[in-house]
Design a protein around this motif. Structure first.
Motif, PDB file in Angstrom:
ATOM      1  N   LYS B  30      57.237 121.356  14.745  1.00  0.00           N
ATOM      2  CA  LYS B  30      57.572 120.015  14.291  1.00  0.00           C
ATOM      3  C   LYS B  30      57.328 119.868  12.791  1.00  0.00           C
ATOM      4  N   SER B  64      65.699 114.322   8.465  1.00  0.00           N
ATOM      5  CA  SER B  64      65.668 112.999   7.859  1.00  0.00           C
ATOM      6  C   SER B  64      64.415 112.270   8.332  1.00  0.00           C
ATOM      7  N   TYR B  65      64.136 111.118   7.723  1.00  0.00           N
ATOM      8  CA  TYR B  65      63.029 110.308   8.237  1.00  0.00           C
ATOM      9  C   TYR B  65      63.451 108.872   8.393  1.00  0.00           C
ATOM     10  N   LEU B  66      62.677 108.176   9.225  1.00  0.00           N
ATOM     11  CA  LEU B  66      63.010 106.808   9.596  1.00  0.00           C
ATOM     12  C   LEU B  66      61.741 105.972   9.528  1.00  0.00           C
ATOM     13  N   VAL B 126      55.968 102.506  12.063  1.00  0.00           N
ATOM     14  CA  VAL B 126      56.102 103.855  12.608  1.00  0.00           C
ATOM     15  C   VAL B 126      57.023 104.653  11.697  1.00  0.00           C
ATOM     16  N   TYR B 128      59.064 108.183  11.598  1.00  0.00           N
ATOM     17  CA  TYR B 128      59.555 109.336  12.346  1.00  0.00           C
ATOM     18  C   TYR B 128      60.152 110.309  11.357  1.00  0.00           C
ATOM     19  N   CYS B 129      60.040 111.599  11.669  1.00  0.00           N
ATOM     20  CA  CYS B 129      60.698 112.595  10.825  1.00  0.00           C
ATOM     21  C   CYS B 129      61.258 113.693  11.720  1.00  0.00           C
ATOM     22  N   THR B 130      62.473 114.125  11.434  1.00  0.00           N
ATOM     23  CA  THR B 130      63.042 115.252  12.180  1.00  0.00           C
ATOM     24  C   THR B 130      63.263 116.414  11.234  1.00  0.00           C
ATOM     25  N   GLY B 134      65.985 119.544  15.078  1.00  0.00           N
ATOM     26  CA  GLY B 134      65.839 118.420  15.999  1.00  0.00           C
ATOM     27  C   GLY B 134      64.404 118.172  16.425  1.00  0.00           C
ATOM     28  N   ASN B 135      63.447 118.940  15.913  1.00  0.00           N
ATOM     29  CA  ASN B 135      62.051 118.663  16.224  1.00  0.00           C
ATOM     30  C   ASN B 135      61.643 117.376  15.530  1.00  0.00           C
ATOM     31  N   GLN B 136      60.854 116.579  16.203  1.00  0.00           N
ATOM     32  CA  GLN B 136      60.541 115.250  15.702  1.00  0.00           C
ATOM     33  C   GLN B 136      59.036 115.010  15.711  1.00  0.00           C
ATOM     34  N   MET B 138      56.012 111.857  14.586  1.00  0.00           N
ATOM     35  CA  MET B 138      55.907 110.450  14.231  1.00  0.00           C
ATOM     36  C   MET B 138      54.462 110.100  13.921  1.00  0.00           C
TER      37      MET B 138
END
Lengths: 692, 166
Positions: B30, B64-66, B126, B128-130, B134-136, B138
């Motif tokens: 991750k 990317s991150y969210l 929160v 999140y980052c992938t 596709g590993n994520q 948070m």
């Protein structure tokens, strides 16, 4: 004395031989010496299978009974229990679980919400008398869904003479202060045999060997080492009525199973300090909780003549499930419903199924089976949350199977099946459209049994199986709670298909009993969730996961060796390994079971038995995307039983202590592995059983 | 006979293991999120921008991150508040940023502005980052939105509002 031994050996062989290419299809008799009860041997559907199968007798189930039937079955190499938090588990065979394993109760395929990760088995574990586990694609026998195998719960043995018999049992489980009671009464009078059973189980919050758990670098408390709101209860009633005359045998089975269990507070939404605080009551079932009721009515009819047999099975099932949780939403702007504002989910699945089978045995060499089967399903939904749509599903299948046994050394078996099915899912809101699909596919199996000399047996088979995509794989669009992720279905999915080749060798000698069974499967179409890298617009969801059809390979095997050391002292080794590989993501498939071995020393006498077992589970480093690696562990389990005969009655005591050293461990196959929730600590289970 | 059987079984097992060795192991590691700001329990001032500072890294390549913010008014996640929503609105936000072609990066920005009409109270932030595979991962923070929180601009007087720099 000698005769006694011989009979016991015969009994053992009957139990463990898989009746696979069974030629001696007529009812064999076995003698249970202590009670001098003569009973017929039950013939499972597997009598016509060539797939590797394991027969698990009720004694074994009683000896290893944990919190559920699956705990007992997971003692069998190649079978795993997928825990759903605590208290419930679902079956997994050689790395395949969920809707890829069929559970068949008295010849009727159990239809609940098998696809759901947090739904258990709605079957009274105390009512189970014996089980046959089929490892490998068994859709020739069971239709769609038996990709990974099947668990066949056998009907009870009916005594020949007129008797009044029964059983009363009490069970205590220390880890959750659980109390269970079950009572059974059976009457055999001339041609009629009837049996009723009532079971009730209650348990409190589960205890774990940890004061806190770590979730995403947050340290969260487990107050008083009890997992808040994991208490629950189960209540079931079973009623069986059989009638037998010369040619006809009929059986009517009615059962109802009700379960209500809390969801661990930390597993609904992101766990935080406030929702982990103890509510001071270890017995209450607070929100969030689930309840499920499974009603099943089935009728089995057999007409037998010299060379032919006709069988007709019909069943109705209603699986009603509700999940209650304080109103919350993943949809922006959604308001709580006026009625039952906290009813999160309702799933109501009704199934009607029927099967007609003919058997023709022209000679000692040949045996033919042909049959047709059909089932109709209707699934209704409710609640403020959405998981799967309402749907209707129809299936029609036809099969043919032949056994050929030219000599005592060789036996052959071949079978084929064709299924046609139709699924129609309803639209839901704006995001889930209506889907209507037709599927048809075939299943095949060919195999042989080679018995070069007494005690040696080789078995090999190649089979093809298929599975219909389930409603969730076709239509999901939303956050699967507890999974914390947005799952997206794909309405264009093709059916799952797989090939399996397997081989097994078993050796049964006076002092040694061993078997080794490697297998290899290739699935040109295997459906699993893959991360997409696209962010979901729903709150608390992260990225979107989509059901993807990709090729997959599974291989592995099981080994079991049991050696008689001296007198009644036995040593047993069993091990299992599965390697899973998804050719698209280049990772393991989800929930890939870690390699496991058990070393057991047991002392086995007729009246008492004791064992000590070291269960070693390897570190699982083969994970799929976003699955955590799980460290290995060793558990020490001990147990035993004592029987006291009281004239023709019997009083028995089973004690089973699991994880005696209170080892902290995580289970890779636990659905709550995601939140790093530890498994139960030392658990002593005591059962007193009075049989008359 | 016994030995032959044993060798046969052994060779089958060996075939399987050779097959196993020929696989390429995919990236299941991750990405790592080091979230410096906001910190857990921070109070953020309504009407101002959020000081966001984090390091993202991955062994292969980032995706990317969210950033997600939603209320936590009753200790339970994402409950819809129906009562005192006349003048103020519970604040919620989802905003994603591309990190592709990077292996590690330091991010510092003030993109997120808490609107004047945001309901004060407890919120979750929160991140999140992938990664590319596709590993994520948070990271979740408990934050408080309030009208009288200290303005972060006084805290970080020296800071420039610099964007991504490695």
């Amino acid at each position: 004395m000698r005769i006694k031994h011989t009979i016991w050996v015969v009994l053992l062989v009957c139990l463990s031989s898989l009746t696979v290419c069974a030629q001696n299809i007529d009812l064999a008799d076995t003698f249970q010496l202590e009670e001098i009860v003569v009973a017929g041997v039950r013939k499972p559907v597997t009598e016509v299978a060539v797939l590797p199968a394991v027969n698990i007798a009720s004694e074994e189930i009683n000896l290893h009974m944990g919190h559920s039937l699956m705990d007992a079955l997971s003692h069998t190499e190649g079978v795993q229990a997928m825990d759903i938090g605590v208290g419930f588990s679902k079956p997994m065979i050689r790395g395949l679980g969920f809707q890829r394993v069929v559970v068949s109760d008295n010849g009727v395929k159990q239809e609940g919400q098998q696809w759901g990760a947090d739904h258990g088995l709605e079957i009274d574990a105390f009512h189970v008398d014996g089980v046959v586990v089929i490892k490998g694609p068994a859709s020739v026998l069971y239709g769609s869904d038996a990709m990974g195998g099947a668990i066949e719960i056998l009907p009870p043995i009916i005594p020949y003479q007129d008797t009044l018999s029964g059983e009363i049992l009490f069970q205590h489980q220390s880890v959750c202060s659980g109390l269970s009671g079950s009572a059974m009464l059976a009457i055999k009078h001339k041609r009629v045999y009837s049996q009723i059973r009532y079971t009730e189980r209650h348990w409190g919050d589960y205890r774990v060997p940890a004061d806190s758990f770590t979730y995403l670098s947050m340290r969260l408390p487990i107050p008083d080492r009890h997992l808040k709101n994991t208490a629950g209860m189960e209540r079931s009633g079973n009623c069986l009525l059989t009638f037998r005359n010369k040619r006809y045998e009929g059986r009517l089975n009615i059962s109802d199973n009700y379960q209500k269990a809390g969801f661990f507070s930390g597993a609904h939404g992101i766990p935080n300090n406030s929702n982990m605080q103890s509510d001071g009551d270890k017995w209450n079932i607070d929100l969030p909780y689930s309840l499920v009721n499974h009603l099943k009515v089935s009728s089995t009819n057999k007409w037998t003549s010299e060379k032919t047999q006709m069988m007709f099975v019909m069943a109705y099932q209603k699986n009603h499930r509700e999940e209650w949780s304080k109103f919350h939403t993943h949809v922006i702007g959604q308001q709580a419903p006026a009625v039952d504002p906290d009813k999160e989910l309702m799933l109501d699945l009704q199934t009607i199924s029927a099967k007609l089978q003919f058997r023709y045995t022209p000679s000692d060499l040949w045996e033919h089976y042909a049959g047709i089967s059909t089932s109709f399903q209707n699934n209704e939904i409710g609640g403020y949350s959405f998981l799967i749509p309402a749907y209707r599903r129809k299936e029609y299948g036809a099969y043919y199977l032949v056994n050929y046994k030219p000599s005592d050394v060789w036996a052959f078996n071949a079978s084929a099946r064709y299924d046609i099915s139709h699924i129609h899912t309803e639209a839901h809101g704006q995001d889930v459209g209506e889907v209507e699909r037709d599927y048809h596919d075939y299943s095949l199996a060919v195999g042989a049994v080679f018995t070069p000399k007494d005690g040696h047996e080789w078995r090999g088979s190649i089979g093809r199986a298929y599975r219909l995509p389930s409603a969730n794989e076709l239509t999901s669009n939303g956050v699967h709670h507890g999974a914390f992720r947005h799952e997206l279905g794909d309405s264009t999915l093709v059916g799952e298909q797989g090939w399996q080749a397997d081989l097994s060798y078993s050796l049964r000698k006076k002092r040694v009993d061993m078997s080794i069974s490697p297998f290899f499967s290739y699935y040109p179409h295997f459906i699993s969730l893959h991360p997409t890298g696209q962010w979901s617009m729903l709150p608390d969801a992260g990225q979107i996961y989509q059901y993807v059809d990709a090729p997959a390979t599974f291989f592995g095997g099981e080994v079991r060796v049991k050696v008689k050391l001296v007198r009644d002292l036995h040593y047993e080794f069993s091990g299992e390994y599965v390697h899973t590989y998804d050719h698209d993501s280049h990772t393991a498939t989800p929930f890939s079971p870690p390699a496991t071995m058990r070393n057991t020393i047991s002392w086995e006498r007729k009246r008492w038995q004791a064992y000590a077992e070291c269960q070693s589970v390897a570190t699982q480093t083969r994970v799929c995307h976003n699955e955590d690696e799980t460290p290995g562990y060793n558990l020490l389990n001990v147990g035993g039983k004592v029987e006291f005969p009281v004239s023709s009655r019997k009083l028995s005591l089973h004690v089973n202590a699991r994880n005696l050293l209170n080892t902290y461990h995580l289970n890779h196959l636990n659905f709550y592995r995601k939140i790093d929730l530890p498994e139960a600590g030392v658990d002593i289970q005591s059962t007193i059983r009075f049989t008359f | 006979m016994g030995k032959n059987i044993f060798f046969y079984v052994l060779s089958v097992v060996l075939c399987f293991s050779f097959y196993a060795c020929s696989e390429d192991d995919a990236d299941t590691t991750k990405p790592v999120i080091m979230l410096d700001e906001p910190e857990d329990g921070d109070s953020l001032r309504i009407g101002e921008s959020v000081h966001f500072e984090a390091d993202f890294s991955d062994d292969e390549a980032l995706g990317s991150y969210l950033i997600e913010i939603h209320n936590n008014f009753d200790g339970h996640n994402h409950k819809v508040s129906s009562t005192r929503a006349e003048e103020t609105v519970p604040f919620s936000l989802k905003k994603s940023y591309d990190l592709s072609n990077l292996r590690n990066t330091h991010v510092h920005h003030h993109d997120i502005v808490i609107p004047e009409n945001a309901t004060p109270g407890a919120y979750h932030l929160v991140v999140y980052c992938t990664d590319a595979a596709g590993n994520q991962s948070m990271v979740a923070r408990d934050i408080i939105l309030s009208l009288d929180a200290e303005s972060h601009h006084h805290h970080h007087d020296g800071d420039d509002d610099d964007d991504d720099h490695e």
